[in-house]
Design a protein around this motif. Structure first.
Motif, short mmCIF file in Angstrom:
data_model
loop_
_atom_site.label_atom_id
_atom_site.label_comp_id
_atom_site.label_asym_id
_atom_site.label_seq_id
_atom_site.Cartn_x
_atom_site.Cartn_y
_atom_site.Cartn_z
N LEU A 45 0.82 -1.21 0.00
CA LEU A 45 0.00 0.00 0.00
C LEU A 45 0.86 1.26 0.00
O LEU A 45 0.54 2.24 -0.68
N LEU A 46 1.96 1.23 0.74
CA LEU A 46 2.87 2.38 0.75
C LEU A 46 3.44 2.65 -0.64
O LEU A 46 3.52 3.80 -1.08
N CYS A 73 2.05 1.94 -3.45
CA CYS A 73 0.96 2.49 -4.28
C CYS A 73 0.72 3.96 -3.95
O CYS A 73 0.53 4.78 -4.86
N VAL A 74 0.72 4.30 -2.67
CA VAL A 74 0.50 5.68 -2.25
C VAL A 74 1.62 6.58 -2.78
O VAL A 74 1.38 7.67 -3.32
N ALA A 88 1.50 9.70 -5.40
CA ALA A 88 2.07 11.00 -5.02
C ALA A 88 3.09 11.48 -6.06
O ALA A 88 3.17 12.68 -6.34
#
Length: 273
Positions: A102-103, A105-106, A110
């Motif tokens: 998830l990190l 992907c975030v 960004a």
């Protein structure tokens, strides 16, 4: 319920069960002293016993592995129809696997919103090489991905192998392998290939090496990577090295070797217990 035979190797038991499932015959594995394969429908006994004899004579026949892959695809399709994506992720991965994915992907989103250079300024290896004042930079470069294809490729392998390791060996073991690969791969590329490197590729290679050698040295365990897949990985690394002859290719090979070294140490300890 008819007990057919017992297997010492869980992979062999599952291979036969998958093969018969593709043929429309449901078997079950019962964890007794050995892994016992059982059949509920007695009318199918003769067919299953004939197939079992052939399987025990030649368990490495390609048709068994092909059936296992086909069974996995069927099960995955059924799961996608009946369960949510989050349920699928939870079943095949642990909290560290999901959190890091998830990190990534975030961070990727960004980078699209604020620009690559903005995120590189915060997360890449430091330009002056001094990491002590900003220690997250030793590992945060693995969260950066410049293309969607690069991100998806790495996350699929991370979920497949990292999830398997975390489920069976725990989050701490996965974390140790990840940190070592991130530090080793980052340092090598920073020394010889500039500072604009990114991605989980080095970590994924370490996981590949670990899973493959651990499976070879501990065949009764739950961690393994098929030999055919490892051959594909070796060819893939060779192509990368030929087409991109820089430190990034060398770093991938060294991370693969580091993963194998960790698996060797872990299985060595296991054998002495």
């Amino acid at each position: 319920m008819i007990r057919l035979t017992g297997f010492a190797d869980p992979r062999m038991a599952q291979l036969f069960v998958d093969y018969m499932a593709v043929r429309g015959i449901r078997l079950y594995i019962v964890p007794e002293e050995r892994l016992t394969v059982v059949l509920e429908d007695e009318s199918q006994r003769e067919i299953v016993e004939n197939e079992l004899k052939q399987f025990l004579d030649e368990p490495l026949q390609p048709r068994y592995q092909a059936a296992s892959w086909r069974r996995e695809r069927i099960d995955s399709t059924a799961l996608w129809r009946g369960e949510s994506i989050l349920t699928l992720l939870r079943q095949r991965a642990g909290p560290l696997t999901i959190t890091l994915a998830l990190l990534c992907c975030v961070i990727f989103v960004a980078m699209r919103l604020f620009g690559d250079l903005t995120l590189l300024a915060w997360l890449s290896w430091r330009m002056d090489g001094g990491q002590l004042s900003q220690p997250w930079r030793w590992v945060s470069h693995i969260l950066l991905h410049f293309s969607l294809l690069h991100l998806l490729f790495n996350l699929l392998w991370w979920w497949y192998i990292g999830g398997m390791l975390e489920k069976h060996l725990g989050s701490s073991k996965l974390l140790v392998i990840t940190l070592i690969a991130a530090l080793l791969g980052g340092w090598l590329q920073a020394q010889y290939d500039g500072l604009f490197f990114s991605g989980l590729s080095g970590v994924v290679c370490a996981l590949m090496g670990y899973a493959w050698l651990r499976g070879e040295r501990d065949p009764a365990g739950d961690i393994f990577l098929p030999r055919g897949l490892m051959v594909f990985i070796a060819l893939w690394l060779a192509v990368i090295y030929i087409t991109i002859p820089d430190a990034s290719a060398v770093a991938l090979v060294i991370c693969l070797a580091a993963g194998m070294a960790m698996a060797f140490v872990d299985t060595l300890r296991r054998r002495y217990r």
